[in-house]
Design a protein around this motif. Sequence first.
Motif, PDB file in Angstrom:
ATOM      1  N   LEU A 125      17.883  48.139 -42.441  1.00 25.23           N
ATOM      2  CA  LEU A 125      17.719  46.702 -42.640  1.00 25.23           C
ATOM      3  C   LEU A 125      16.330  46.452 -43.213  1.00 25.23           C
ATOM      4  O   LEU A 125      15.319  46.609 -42.527  1.00 25.23           O
ATOM      5  CB  LEU A 125      17.852  45.959 -41.310  1.00 25.23           C
ATOM      6  N   ALA A 126      16.278  46.045 -44.474  1.00 23.54           N
ATOM      7  CA  ALA A 126      15.005  45.784 -45.149  1.00 23.54           C
ATOM      8  C   ALA A 126      14.973  44.339 -45.614  1.00 23.54           C
ATOM      9  O   ALA A 126      14.755  44.051 -46.791  1.00 23.54           O
ATOM     10  CB  ALA A 126      14.821  46.747 -46.316  1.00 23.54           C
ATOM     11  N   VAL A 127      15.201  43.438 -44.678  1.00 20.26           N
ATOM     12  CA  VAL A 127      15.223  42.004 -44.966  1.00 20.26           C
ATOM     13  C   VAL A 127      14.214  41.310 -44.058  1.00 20.26           C
ATOM     14  O   VAL A 127      13.753  41.887 -43.060  1.00 20.26           O
ATOM     15  CB  VAL A 127      16.634  41.417 -44.739  1.00 20.26           C
ATOM     16  N   GLY A 175      12.454  41.166 -54.620  1.00 27.43           N
ATOM     17  CA  GLY A 175      11.780  40.349 -53.626  1.00 27.43           C
ATOM     18  C   GLY A 175      10.591  39.612 -54.203  1.00 27.43           C
ATOM     19  O   GLY A 175      10.696  38.915 -55.212  1.00 27.43           O
ATOM     20  N   LYS A 176       9.413  39.797 -53.581  1.00 27.84           N
ATOM     21  CA  LYS A 176       8.210  39.068 -53.999  1.00 27.84           C
ATOM     22  C   LYS A 176       7.553  39.674 -55.228  1.00 27.84           C
ATOM     23  O   LYS A 176       6.498  39.190 -55.662  1.00 27.84           O
ATOM     24  CB  LYS A 176       7.196  39.028 -52.845  1.00 27.84           C
ATOM     25  N   THR A 203      24.726  55.931 -46.604  1.00 31.28           N
ATOM     26  CA  THR A 203      23.795  55.024 -45.953  1.00 31.28           C
ATOM     27  C   THR A 203      23.784  53.696 -46.685  1.00 31.28           C
ATOM     28  O   THR A 203      23.750  53.650 -47.918  1.00 31.28           O
ATOM     29  CB  THR A 203      22.374  55.620 -45.930  1.00 31.28           C
ATOM     30  N   ILE A 204      23.783  52.611 -45.931  1.00 28.50           N
ATOM     31  CA  ILE A 204      23.762  51.265 -46.493  1.00 28.50           C
ATOM     32  C   ILE A 204      22.383  50.676 -46.278  1.00 28.50           C
ATOM     33  O   ILE A 204      21.883  50.629 -45.145  1.00 28.50           O
ATOM     34  CB  ILE A 204      24.833  50.376 -45.834  1.00 28.50           C
ATOM     35  N   VAL A 205      21.754  50.235 -47.342  1.00 29.09           N
ATOM     36  CA  VAL A 205      20.472  49.545 -47.272  1.00 29.09           C
ATOM     37  C   VAL A 205      20.727  48.070 -47.511  1.00 29.09           C
ATOM     38  O   VAL A 205      21.302  47.688 -48.540  1.00 29.09           O
ATOM     39  CB  VAL A 205      19.470  50.086 -48.314  1.00 29.09           C
ATOM     40  N   ILE A 206      20.326  47.236 -46.574  1.00 35.75           N
ATOM     41  CA  ILE A 206      20.500  45.797 -46.698  1.00 35.75           C
ATOM     42  C   ILE A 206      19.141  45.197 -47.055  1.00 35.75           C
ATOM     43  O   ILE A 206      18.205  45.243 -46.257  1.00 35.75           O
ATOM     44  CB  ILE A 206      21.057  45.179 -45.405  1.00 35.75           C
ATOM     45  N   GLY A 207      19.041  44.656 -48.250  1.00 41.32           N
ATOM     46  CA  GLY A 207      17.794  44.078 -48.719  1.00 41.32           C
ATOM     47  C   GLY A 207      17.296  44.792 -49.958  1.00 41.32           C
ATOM     48  O   GLY A 207      17.011  45.992 -49.913  1.00 41.32           O
ATOM     49  N   GLY A 208      17.195  44.051 -51.073  1.00 41.51           N
ATOM     50  CA  GLY A 208      16.807  44.661 -52.337  1.00 41.51           C
ATOM     51  C   GLY A 208      15.424  44.285 -52.805  1.00 41.51           C
ATOM     52  O   GLY A 208      15.158  44.287 -54.008  1.00 41.51           O
ATOM     53  N   GLY A 209      14.515  43.965 -51.859  1.00 44.61           N
ATOM     54  CA  GLY A 209      13.111  43.838 -52.226  1.00 44.61           C
ATOM     55  C   GLY A 209      12.531  45.222 -52.451  1.00 44.61           C
ATOM     56  O   GLY A 209      13.244  46.228 -52.419  1.00 44.61           O
ATOM     57  N   CYS A 223      12.824  47.848 -41.520  1.00 50.32           N
ATOM     58  CA  CYS A 223      11.552  48.038 -42.201  1.00 50.32           C
ATOM     59  C   CYS A 223      11.275  46.818 -43.066  1.00 50.32           C
ATOM     60  O   CYS A 223      12.172  46.043 -43.371  1.00 50.32           O
ATOM     61  CB  CYS A 223      11.536  49.312 -43.040  1.00 50.32           C
ATOM     62  N   GLY A 224      10.018  46.666 -43.460  1.00 51.64           N
ATOM     63  CA  GLY A 224       9.663  45.563 -44.338  1.00 51.64           C
ATOM     64  C   GLY A 224       8.347  44.919 -43.968  1.00 51.64           C
ATOM     65  O   GLY A 224       7.610  45.386 -43.099  1.00 51.64           O
ATOM     66  N   ALA A 225       8.064  43.782 -44.599  1.00 56.88           N
ATOM     67  CA  ALA A 225       6.780  43.107 -44.430  1.00 56.88           C
ATOM     68  C   ALA A 225       6.620  42.488 -43.049  1.00 56.88           C
ATOM     69  O   ALA A 225       5.498  42.153 -42.656  1.00 56.88           O
ATOM     70  CB  ALA A 225       6.635  42.022 -45.494  1.00 56.88           C
ATOM     71  N   ALA A 226       7.689  42.327 -42.308  1.00 56.37           N
ATOM     72  CA  ALA A 226       7.600  41.678 -41.004  1.00 56.37           C
ATOM     73  C   ALA A 226       6.981  42.554 -39.931  1.00 56.37           C
ATOM     74  O   ALA A 226       6.765  42.082 -38.810  1.00 56.37           O
ATOM     75  CB  ALA A 226       8.990  41.237 -40.550  1.00 56.37           C
TER      76      ALA A 226
END
Length: 508
Positions: A300-302, A37-38, A3-9, A461-464
Motif C-alpha cells: 500500500l503506497a497511498v 503523485g506529487k 504482487t499488487i502495488v496500490i498507489g502510483g506515486g 510505505c510512502g510520505a506518511a
Amino acid sequence: MHTIVIGGGITGLAAAHRLLSAGLRVTLVEGSARFGGKLRSGEVAGLRTDLGAESMLSRRPEGLDLVRAVGLGGELAAPSVAGAAVWTRGALRPMPRGHVMGVPGTAAALAGVVSDAGLARIARDAELPPTELGEDTAIGRHVAARMGEEVVDRLVEPLLGGVYAGDAYQISMRSAVPELWEAARREPSLLAASRAVQERAAAGRAAAERAAAAEREGTAERDGTAAPGTSGGAAAPAPPFTGLTGGMGRLPEAVAAACRAGGATLIAGTPATGLRRGEPLGWTVTLADGRELHGGAVVLAVPAGPAARLLRDAAPAAARELETVEYSSMALVSMAFRRADLARLPRGSGFLVPAVEGRTVKAATFTSSKWGWAAAQAPEMFVMRASIGRFREHAVLERDDADLVKTALGDLRDAIGLAAEPVDAVVTRWPDGLPQYTVGHHARVARIRAAVAAQPGLRVCGAAYDGVGIPACLADAQRAVHELLSTVPPVAGAGGGAVSAGEGGPVR
C-alpha cells in the motif's frame, strides 16, 4: 509470486520497480489518471516546468540510484544559482548558513534574520541546563524554550513550512529533524547539538567527495585521460539538491516506462476500493470498476486516508492510527513573464516567507534563474512560481485561480518590486498534499507497521511515515519490498514463484 502495488506515486512506482528486479510479477493500481503523485510536469506559456516537487536531496543515494537505474543519470542537473533568501522584518535577507533546519550552531549565524535582542536570546541557550526531551516534543516549542520564539518564527517555521506546509509548534522534532533530536539528547545545549549535526554532515560530505575523487582518478587512469579536479585545486563540492533536465516530473514517467518494459501491468484511473485476505493464501484487491486482483502480497503506497479505508477490515488497528494523520493542502502559482517587461531580474533561487509576516505566499522560486534547462527553453522568457498554503489554511485555498494569481503577484510586488503582468499563469492545487508529523508520529508509525506486519504479505510505505522528500519515500519503498521478500514464501504450485496466466491470472 504476483504482487499488487496500490498507489502510483513515486513511492509505489519505486516499489514496483524493485519488485520486478527481484523477479516478481507486479500489477500497479493508481486511482488518478496519471502516475507520479506529487512529481508532475506541465507547461506555462508553452514552457515545460515542474508543477510539483522540483528537486531532491543529493546527499542521499536513493533518488540518484533510481534516476540512474531508469536511464536518466545523464540528465541530472544541479541548480544554476545558490543563495535563497528570507523575506523577513521588511526586507529580503540572505538565507543564513550554519544552522540545522533553522536551529543555529552559534547566535551570530542568524545575524540579520533575527533582531539583536533575538541574537542575545539565542546565545543564552549555552547557559541553560539541559532539557529532558522525553519521547518526543514539538520542534518549535523546544527551540523557543531554549532560544526564544523569534528564531522559530523567523527561520525554523518558514523552513519547515517549505517542507511540510506545517506548524513548527506542532511538528515532531523526532520525526522531522531526527539527527537534531538525537544530538539534542546527548549534547549539553541546543547550540552544541546543532554544531554536532553540522560537523557530522560536513565529515560525511568530505568522505563522499574523497570517494568520488578516487573513483574519478581510477577512471582516468584506466582511460588514460586527465581526471577532473586532480589539478588546479579540488573539485567543487556537490550541491545539496539536484534536479533533472526537463524537470523532476520526468522521473515517474521513466520509472513507469521501465516497469512496463519489465512486464508489469500498470492500471491508471481506477481506484482500489477494497482489500481482503484471499483463500487459501494471498490477497484480493477490488477495483472501482468491479474487477478483482489476486496476489500473494500487497504494497500500500497511498496517503494515510486511503490506506486507512483499505485497511479497516484487514488491519483495523493500523487503520485507526492512520485516520489520525492530518494533512496540509497547498497550491503552486506558476507564471511566465517576458524578460523585457522585468525592470530587474530577481537574484538567487528564491525566498521563504515566515507566517508572522502575514503574507499569503509562503515561498517563491525563480525557476529560470535556478535551473539552466528552464532558462534555455526560451531566453526571452522568465518563469517563477509562488507557493501558497499553510497548515489548516483552508479559506485561502478556496479562492479561485485568478484570485490566487492576483494575490501572488501582490506579494511578489512587495518583495522584489515585480510590476510586470504574466504572459501566462497556471495554478496547481495539491489538496491534502503533505502529511503532518505531529508530536508522537514516530510511535504512531511503529504501531501502524506492527499492525500491518502481523498480516502476512502486506506492507505500507510512502510520505506518511518516515519523510516527505523523494529519497525518503524511495527508502521506505525499499524497506517495504525488502520485508516482503524476506517474509513471504512463494505461492504454492506456482512455477518459479510466479502465478501464470494459465492458472487463472491475477485479474478477474
